[in-house]
Motif scaffolding. Structure first.
Motif, PDB file in Angstrom:
ATOM      1  N   CYS A   1     -12.265  27.896  75.497  1.00 41.25           N
ATOM      2  CA  CYS A   1     -12.976  29.179  75.463  1.00 41.25           C
ATOM      3  C   CYS A   1     -14.472  28.941  75.401  1.00 41.25           C
TER       4      CYS A   1
ATOM      5  N   SER B   1     -17.837  27.854  80.550  1.00 43.57           N
ATOM      6  CA  SER B   1     -16.774  28.068  81.529  1.00 43.57           C
ATOM      7  C   SER B   1     -16.700  26.915  82.525  1.00 43.57           C
TER       8      SER B   1
ATOM      9  N   HIS C   1     -17.812  32.250  71.472  1.00 40.52           N
ATOM     10  CA  HIS C   1     -16.690  33.042  70.955  1.00 40.52           C
ATOM     11  C   HIS C   1     -16.115  32.474  69.654  1.00 40.52           C
TER      12      HIS C   1
ATOM     13  N   VAL D   1      -6.956  29.208  79.088  1.00 41.96           N
ATOM     14  CA  VAL D   1      -8.415  29.101  79.117  1.00 41.96           C
ATOM     15  C   VAL D   1      -9.002  30.503  79.241  1.00 41.96           C
ATOM     16  N   GLN D   2     -10.028  30.752  78.453  1.00 39.36           N
ATOM     17  CA  GLN D   2     -10.761  32.012  78.511  1.00 39.36           C
ATOM     18  C   GLN D   2     -12.149  31.699  79.088  1.00 39.36           C
TER      19      GLN D   2
ATOM     20  N   PHE E   1      -8.906  25.416  69.381  1.00 42.95           N
ATOM     21  CA  PHE E   1      -9.716  25.898  70.499  1.00 42.95           C
ATOM     22  C   PHE E   1     -10.914  24.993  70.725  1.00 42.95           C
TER      23      PHE E   1
ATOM     24  N   SER F   1     -15.215  38.594  81.054  1.00 42.89           N
ATOM     25  CA  SER F   1     -14.474  37.650  80.214  1.00 42.89           C
ATOM     26  C   SER F   1     -13.002  37.643  80.611  1.00 42.89           C
TER      27      SER F   1
ATOM     28  N   ILE G   1      -6.612  25.883  73.371  1.00 43.93           N
ATOM     29  CA  ILE G   1      -7.223  26.977  74.135  1.00 43.93           C
ATOM     30  C   ILE G   1      -8.666  26.592  74.475  1.00 43.93           C
TER      31      ILE G   1
ATOM     32  N   MET H   1     -12.973  33.943  67.361  1.00 49.49           N
ATOM     33  CA  MET H   1     -11.740  33.160  67.559  1.00 49.49           C
ATOM     34  C   MET H   1     -11.231  32.650  66.209  1.00 49.49           C
TER      35      MET H   1
ATOM     36  N   ILE I   1      -8.999  35.686  80.998  1.00 51.40           N
ATOM     37  CA  ILE I   1      -8.036  34.783  80.342  1.00 51.40           C
ATOM     38  C   ILE I   1      -7.017  34.364  81.392  1.00 51.40           C
TER      39      ILE I   1
ATOM     40  N   ASN J   1     -15.057  23.981  81.014  1.00 49.97           N
ATOM     41  CA  ASN J   1     -13.610  24.201  80.968  1.00 49.97           C
ATOM     42  C   ASN J   1     -12.971  23.935  82.324  1.00 49.97           C
TER      43      ASN J   1
ATOM     44  N   GLY K   1     -14.431  25.133  72.149  1.00 50.68           N
ATOM     45  CA  GLY K   1     -15.492  26.055  72.555  1.00 50.68           C
ATOM     46  C   GLY K   1     -16.551  25.357  73.385  1.00 50.68           C
TER      47      GLY K   1
END
Lengths: 276, 350
Positions: free
Chosen positions: B43, B74, B47, B93-94, B69, B270, B41, B51, B272, B77, B71
């Motif tokens: 993120c 954005s 977070h 992806v968050q 995850f 935010s 994931i 998480m 997802i 990512n 971290g």
């Protein structure tokens, strides 16, 4: 004999193959992006980079910080290398561990340690106020001075170890012979010891400068986004602007600087080696 | 005494064994991943706390997924998704809404559907974007974080420009989504127009930002470091910070608080999404469904002081009364962000 040497040199093939695949190939592909346009080959990105006053300021800052970092590291490393060369047994172990162990500590951890040292109510400001040198806390965080000190701290082993390697092999009879002929300590140092250790100084300076000119994490953690370096511009181009040609162009400029430093230092080391 | 057979270790057999070993080494991760319950994931780095504390154990129990995850930011990512478009390794992806728009443009996302993710039907209408390309799962609010040892509150965003705060302010870079709040507030203060119009007054925004320079200690792209300086008292004001970060620290007894100045606050977007062609697609959809379900929504909203997106959940953050909450035109942001980042960096450079 030559056949034997040739066969031994084959042992380097795995390393060369590895470097070719994971280093040279991606680098060539990256650099190719800096001269590729939909219309074909072009140096437009380079012209645009060098024509931008902001980029020139960043380039100058990057070179200045790298030079100051190298100078500070040299001033600290040179006497340290001599102390190490005289150390024996347990003391030598202590010196070597002190040099190598900090390299295993992450830069992020070090950056937070520096913030404890440099902040307004930190140890350094407290000490300066306590001894009466300053009345109120000095601004240390987010300054170029803090960056140079932090970078010199990280890269110090890369300066100490090459100088140490040369100093350790220094023939101590030469300064002694100069002394017996009446040379003063100052004269002996500048005319005998220093010239003989210059190859180590050149190698250490080349290492340190090359690392300092391309550092990314240290400036981004210590001085933030307001004082950008070339590496920070590269990251910004790829990650935030999504501008691969610009990122590749700055990468090529940075690589050019590093190659120039290595070539110049090799040439200088050869000349100094021949003279000594 | 055992003699080694002369055929035991020949150059050819050694090469053959090495080749099989090398092939096995390279193939093993793919073979294992194909049959694993692992989900990678992407993120936000900020977070990490919730998480690790909430999501990872819940997902293991609820859907049997082992969560790894990554971290980061954005935009990073997005770069990871774009670089691995042909062979994605991230499943979910968050990240923030403006980056989601770029991800949709680059054809990196798979729509979230109610068949695979039934809980998306329980979300607020404005939490589902572009026909399900992404959903908002929680929504922190953003204002001005301050150190309570040095300030009693921040009644107005003008405090950032107050000469009394010279050298005491840090703002986010426009590389970070939360950097937009200072830009938009500068546009409001500089143009004197309401937010709905001011968000397009970018010239006024940059002119007002230039006036902020004497007060700036730094501009950050790594929020945790800037927040650390706020906690230590090195700075007094941290612009654009959000409830999911400041309020949990306040609850732990750290001398920080988040102000909702009179001009208004912002809704942090935010989101997802499902990565197009990402590994373990069914498990990824199950993960998203859990994130949008009542249990996770309540837990995350409580832990991260955020507003839940699921309308059946009543827990979570309390939005400050009496101030406007703004949500900008993200399409306008996405279209102009590159130019703004370059302009901002040059303007703020020392």
């Amino acid at each position: 004999m030559s056949a034997r040497i040739d066969r031994i040199s084959l042992l380097a093939v795995p390393a060369l193959g590895f470097l070719a695949v994971v280093y040279a190939l991606p680098l060539v592909l990256l650099l190719a992006k800096s001269v590729q346009t939909p219309e074909g080959f072009s140096l437009a990105e380079y012209r645009a980079f060098f024509a931008d006053e902001y980029n020139m300021r960043v380039l100058w800052r990057t070179l200045r910080v790298a030079a100051l970092t190298t100078l500070l590291a040299l001033v600290i490393a040179y006497p340290t290398a001599f102390a190490m060369s005289r150390a024996r047994g347990g003391w030598l172990t202590v010196f070597l561990v002190a040099m190598v162990l900090p390299m295993s500590l992450g830069v992020v951890v070090k950056a937070f340690a520096w913030s404890i040292l440099f902040r307004a109510n930190g140890a350094l400001n407290g000490a300066l106020q306590w001894i009466g040198l300053i009345d109120r806390p000095m601004r240390m965080m987010f300054t170029e001075a803090a960056l140079v000190v932090g970078a010199a701290n990280v890269f110090l082993p890369f300066m100490v170890l090459p100088i140490y390697a040369v100093v350790r092999q220094l023939d101590q009879r030469l300064p002694e012979a100069a002394a017996s002929l009446g040379a003063t300590p100052m004269f002996r140092f500048f005319n005998v010891t220093l010239p003989l250790t210059l190859p180590g100084v050149v190698a250490g300076s080349a290492f340190t400068f090359s690392l300092a000119v391309s550092m990314y994490v240290i400036p981004s953690l210590i001085v933030g986004e307001r004082q950008q370096t070339l590496s920070m511009l590269i990251a910004r181009s790829f990650l935030y602007l999504r501008n691969e040609p610009l990122g590749s162009t700055i990468s090529a400029v940075l690589l050019g600087i590093a190659v120039l430093v290595v070539v110049l230092s090799s040439w200088l080391a050869r000349r100094l080696g021949a003279r000594t | 005494m055992t003699r080694i057979s002369p055929r035991g270790l020949t150059r050819r057999s050694l090469l053959k064994t090495s080749a099989f070993a090398a092939a096995g080494t390279f193939a093993a991760p793919a073979l294992l991943r194909a049959q694993s319950s692992e989900l990678v994931i992407g993120c936000a780095g900020s977070h990490s706390a919730w998480m690790e504390a909430i999501v990872v154990p819940h997902m293991k129990e609820a859907i049997g997924a082992d969560i790894l995850f990554e971290g980061t930011k954005s935009s990073v990512n997005l770069e990871k998704m774009a670089s691995n478009k042909d062979n994605p390794y991230l499943s979910v992806v968050q990240m923030d809404d403006p980056v989601m728009i770029q991800a949709v443009d680059a054809d990196l996302l798979t729509p979230i559907t109610a068949d695979a993710v039934p809980n998306m039907t329980q979300l607020r209408g404005d939490a589902v974007h572009m026909e399900g390309m992404w959903c908002n799962y929680v929504q922190p609010w953003a204002g001005v974080a301050y150190n309570t040892d040095f300030a009693e509150g921040v009644p107005s965003w003008e405090a950032l420009w107050d000469p009394a705060n010279a050298g005491q302010v840090i703002i986010p870079s426009l590389q970070n989504t939360e950097g937009m709040w200072t830009l938009f507030m500068a546009a409001m203060l500089g143009s004197g127009k309401p937010f709905s119009e001011a968000q397009y007054e970018i010239e006024a925004a940059f002119a007002k930002l230039e006036e902020l320079k004497p007060n700036l200690l730094s501009v950050y792209s790594t929020m945790s470091q800037a927040f650390n300086l706020l906690e230590q008292g090195e700075i007094t004001l941290l612009s654009g910070n959000f409830s999911s970060y400041t309020l949990p620290r306040k609850a732990e007894g750290v001398p920080v608080d988040l102000a909702a100045p009179k001009e208004g606050i912002f809704a942090m977007p935010s989101g997802i999404c499902l990565v197009k062609g990402g590994p373990n697609a069914e498990l990824a959809a199950a993960y998203v469904n859990e994130m949008l379900g009542e249990k996770m929504q309540a837990a995350i909203a409580d832990f991260a002081a955020s507003v839940p997106a699921n309308t059946t959940v009543k827990a979570g953050a309390v939005i400050p009364d009496g101030v406007e909450i703004y949500s900008p035109d993200w399409a306008f942001v996405a279209a102009n962000r590159r130019d703004w980042i370059e302009r901002f960096d040059k303007l703020m450079a020392l």
